[in-house]
Design a protein around this motif. Structure first.
Motif, PDB file in Angstrom:
ATOM      1  N   ALA A  32       0.732  -1.216   0.177  1.00 12.58           N
ATOM      2  CA  ALA A  32      -0.122   0.080  -0.013  1.00 12.58           C
ATOM      3  C   ALA A  32       0.861   1.303   0.216  1.00 12.58           C
ATOM      4  O   ALA A  32       0.656   2.388  -0.851  1.00 12.58           O
ATOM      5  N   THR A  89       1.050   4.166  -2.869  1.00 17.29           N
ATOM      6  CA  THR A  89       0.671   5.645  -2.527  1.00 17.29           C
ATOM      7  C   THR A  89       2.091   6.205  -3.206  1.00 17.29           C
ATOM      8  O   THR A  89       1.780   7.487  -3.649  1.00 17.29           O
ATOM      9  N   TYR A 120      -6.990  16.109  -2.537  1.00 17.12           N
ATOM     10  CA  TYR A 120      -8.077  15.452  -2.226  1.00 17.12           C
ATOM     11  C   TYR A 120      -8.169  14.050  -2.844  1.00 17.12           C
ATOM     12  O   TYR A 120      -8.376  12.858  -2.247  1.00 17.12           O
ATOM     13  N   LEU A 146      -5.302  12.113  -1.082  1.00 15.83           N
ATOM     14  CA  LEU A 146      -5.792  11.512   0.048  1.00 15.83           C
ATOM     15  C   LEU A 146      -6.829  10.499   0.147  1.00 15.83           C
ATOM     16  O   LEU A 146      -6.584   9.408   0.922  1.00 15.83           O
ATOM     17  N   LEU A 147      -7.779  10.618  -0.825  1.00 11.98           N
ATOM     18  CA  LEU A 147      -8.752   9.608  -1.007  1.00 11.98           C
ATOM     19  C   LEU A 147      -8.201   8.023  -1.321  1.00 11.98           C
ATOM     20  O   LEU A 147      -8.364   7.202  -0.982  1.00 11.98           O
ATOM     21  N   TYR A 148      -7.159   8.204  -2.285  1.00 12.35           N
ATOM     22  CA  TYR A 148      -6.432   6.956  -2.863  1.00 12.35           C
ATOM     23  C   TYR A 148      -5.363   6.304  -1.723  1.00 12.35           C
ATOM     24  O   TYR A 148      -5.576   5.285  -1.490  1.00 12.35           O
ATOM     25  N   MET A 149      -5.032   7.158  -0.939  1.00 14.96           N
ATOM     26  CA  MET A 149      -3.818   6.707   0.014  1.00 14.96           C
ATOM     27  C   MET A 149      -4.610   6.068   1.101  1.00 14.96           C
ATOM     28  O   MET A 149      -4.262   4.955   1.626  1.00 14.96           O
ATOM     29  N   ILE A 150      -5.900   6.593   1.413  1.00 13.84           N
ATOM     30  CA  ILE A 150      -6.606   5.989   2.498  1.00 13.84           C
ATOM     31  C   ILE A 150      -7.258   4.788   2.129  1.00 13.84           C
ATOM     32  O   ILE A 150      -7.231   3.523   2.698  1.00 13.84           O
ATOM     33  N   THR A 151      -7.687   4.680   0.990  1.00 14.57           N
ATOM     34  CA  THR A 151      -8.231   3.456   0.272  1.00 14.57           C
ATOM     35  C   THR A 151      -7.124   2.404   0.124  1.00 14.57           C
ATOM     36  O   THR A 151      -7.345   1.248   0.706  1.00 14.57           O
ATOM     37  N   PHE A 201      -4.254   2.170   1.991  1.00 12.44           N
ATOM     38  CA  PHE A 201      -3.965   1.375   3.305  1.00 12.44           C
ATOM     39  C   PHE A 201      -5.001   0.567   4.087  1.00 12.44           C
ATOM     40  O   PHE A 201      -4.738  -0.480   4.684  1.00 12.44           O
ATOM     41  N   ILE A 202      -6.338   0.966   3.806  1.00 17.95           N
ATOM     42  CA  ILE A 202      -7.445   0.239   4.526  1.00 17.95           C
ATOM     43  C   ILE A 202      -7.485  -0.860   3.823  1.00 17.95           C
ATOM     44  O   ILE A 202      -7.481  -2.079   4.548  1.00 17.95           O
TER      45      ILE A 202
END
Length: 223
Positions: free
Chosen positions: A124, A128, A158, A161-166, A168-169
């Motif tokens: 991940a 990123t 934005y 940030l959206l892809y990074m959170i996705t 890592f989740i």
């Protein structure tokens, strides 16, 4: 060969098969449909290059698989190359607005399957980093494919940030599931090896057959 290495090699076979299928359909269909982002000459030839390179590398992987002494390193190398190929595909198909960033998620899940929680998180992080570098290139209004849309600062932040959170989740959740699956798979193989050792150590001959009477296995004493 250790049980852990056998598990990695079996998973590697599935990864290579899935990679070929995905590349054939996901890259073949845009070429067949002649989508807009393929009107650029570099994008068009990049698609062909990625398809040919994937097939070629798969043949190389198969050739060297039986000679690999460190399956973990071999699997990590494949995942790293997958991230590079996916980044190249995203760049030539629209950058941040490309329809292909979801391929990173597939590689992240693959990293979790091979290396559990650590593999999911590291993959991940790699996804990123690659996607972020591509976004910075797009923000600088420079790209090998040319003609990428220019986004505002807020849109880029934005999206990143959206892809990074996705990423890592997905890495964390798939890593946890992979750990449970891995433990069960190792326990099953240990039990299977233990059972085979018991059968082979029996002094009496032991033969198993199927319903038609065909011999399916036998121990050393029976041989």
């Amino acid at each position: 060969m250790k049980i852990e290495q056998r598990v990695l090699l079996e998973r590697m076979k599935w990864l290579m098969a899935c990679r070929v299928v995905l590349v054939t359909f996901l890259l073949g269909f845009p070429l067949l449909l002649q989508l807009d982002f393929l009107k650029n000459t570099r994008s068009f030839f990049t698609f062909y290059f990625l398809i040919a390179a994937t097939y070629f590398l798969t043949i190389v992987y198969i050739f060297f698989m039986k000679q690999v002494k460190n399956p973990a390193f071999f699997a990590g190398l494949q995942l790293a190359l997958d991230l590079m190929f996916e980044t190249a595909l995203v760049v030539v198909s629209g950058g941040i607005e490309s329809p292909f960033p979801f391929l990173y998620i597939i590689t992240i899940v693959s990293g979790s399957i091979f290396f559990q929680q650590v593999g999911g998180v590291l993959t991940a992080a790699g996804a990123t980093l690659c996607f972020g570098a591509m976004a910075n290139i797009q923000y600088a209004q420079w790209s090998p494919s040319g003609g990428l849309p220019v986004l505002t600062d807020k849109e880029i932040v934005y999206t990143l940030l959206l892809y990074m959170i996705t990423f890592f989740i997905v890495g964390i959740l798939s890593g946890r599931l992979a750990e449970r699956l891995y433990k069960k798979e190792i326990d099953f193989l240990d039990l299977r090896v233990f059972h085979e050792n018991i059968v082979q150590s029996i002094p009496s001959g032991l033969i198993t057959t199927d319903l038609s009477g065909k011999i399916t296995s036998f121990n050393q004493a029976a041989e």
